[in-house]
Write an enzyme that holds these catalytic residues in place. Structure first.
Site: not given
Length: 322
Positions: A202, A207, A224
């Site tokens: 994703s 951030d 991830k």
């Protein structure tokens, strides 16, 4: 990792007289002069497991047939095949049987039956490395579409305003699924001799304060990203696709956009249709320009721009390895 010395790789299919176990195509190292030697004693447990299972299957059953891979079709496993994007990738692979021998890995028997229940669908838990080995044996490529999924806490009433709260079930936090589960897949695919891994992640991972990390206090993008880095460091040719907001819309009608470092999140074009992500996953298997690349993926709104058809040109735009 130690390796089998001077061992030509031969495609085999192990027959188990109708048994569901390990009867798919597997690549097994056949040492010259029927001897097995190692460069060191630290031979990977996963590699040894795959080797022994193949050898035992051959000796026990004594039936060896030509592999489906002899036809020139690549054996591709899609994990998370029961998910909304995973089932699209699995279906597209099945539709291209001249190019690919599709396999799917799902988490439950119910999920398997929901997408057809065919023999090329395996049930396994990516958090348990041993349970996924039968599905991974003999593959040429792996497409990872597994992800932790938060659940909404009961009692939320949208008519009263406010925001819903989310949680992850015990054992299904991003650390277990998106890190350990994906690491297990990468390790098993490497041990099985896979030639490429496509990993769908994703956007937003640059951030730490991204709202997705706050869902259920799971830090899902952190885990991830850790799995992505592990894949990039694995030595296996890889393609990391960091998709924008996924939409349940028809694919093939939009101009796809490549980005890096979450730059697309600062624009109005930060979403993409699930079928377009599925198509990019499969196209990544066909072009050298997609290997050892990581990129963000979104699309222009339908009706603007030119629908993407030249995927070699698309992958050629990518300059980032991570």
């Amino acid at each position: 990792m130690a390796t089998v010395a001077v061992a030509p790789r031969v495609p085999l299919v192990i027959s188990n007289n109708g048994s569901r176990k390990c009867q798919k195509c597997s690549w097994v190292a056949v040492p010259e002069r029927s001897t097995l030697s190692f460069q060191s004693t630290s031979f990977s447990a996963v590699s040894l497991f795959i080797y022994i299972r193949a050898r035992r299957g051959f000796g026990r059953e004594g039936v060896v047939t030509k592999a489906m891979a002899d036809s020139g079709a690549s054996i591709v496993l899609v994990t998370g095949a029961g998910g909304r994007t995973g089932k699209l990738v699995y279906k597209k692979l099945k539709e291209r049987s001249d190019q690919y021998v599709a396999r799917g890995l799902v988490r439950t028997e119910e999920s398997k039956q929901s997408i057809g229940g065919s023999d090329d669908l395996y049930v396994g838990d990516i958090r348990d490395a041993d349970s996924i080995l039968p599905a991974i044996q003999g593959i040429d490529a792996l497409i990872i579409l597994t992800s932790a999924v938060p659940k909404m806490k009961p009692g939320f009433d949208p008519t009263k305003g406010g925001r819903p709260e989310f949680y992850f079930e015990d054992g299904s936090y991003p650390e277990q699924v998106d890190w350990i589960g994906q690491k297990n897949q990468i390790d098993a695919a490497k041990a099985a001799g896979a030639k490429q891994i496509v990993l769908v992640g994703s956007m937003g991972g640059t951030d730490l304060n991204n709202p997705l990390n706050k869902l259920g206090n799971g830090n899902i993008l952190v885990w991830k990203r850790k799995a992505e880095q592990y894949l990039a460091d694995s030595g296996i040719p890889y393609t990391i696709i960091r998709a924008g907001g996924l939409q349940d819309k028809e694919g093939g009608n939009r101009e796809l956009l490549i980005g890096k470092d979450d730059e697309l999140l600062k624009t109005e074009t930060r979403t993409i249709a699930r079928p377009d992500v599925a198509e990019v996953c499969i196209q990544a298997l066909q072009f050298e320009e997609a290997k050892f690349k990581a990129f963000d993926l979104a699309s222009k709104p339908e009706g603007t721009g030119t629908p993407t058809k030249d995927f070699k040109a698309l992958f050629s735009q990518i300059t980032t390895r991570f």
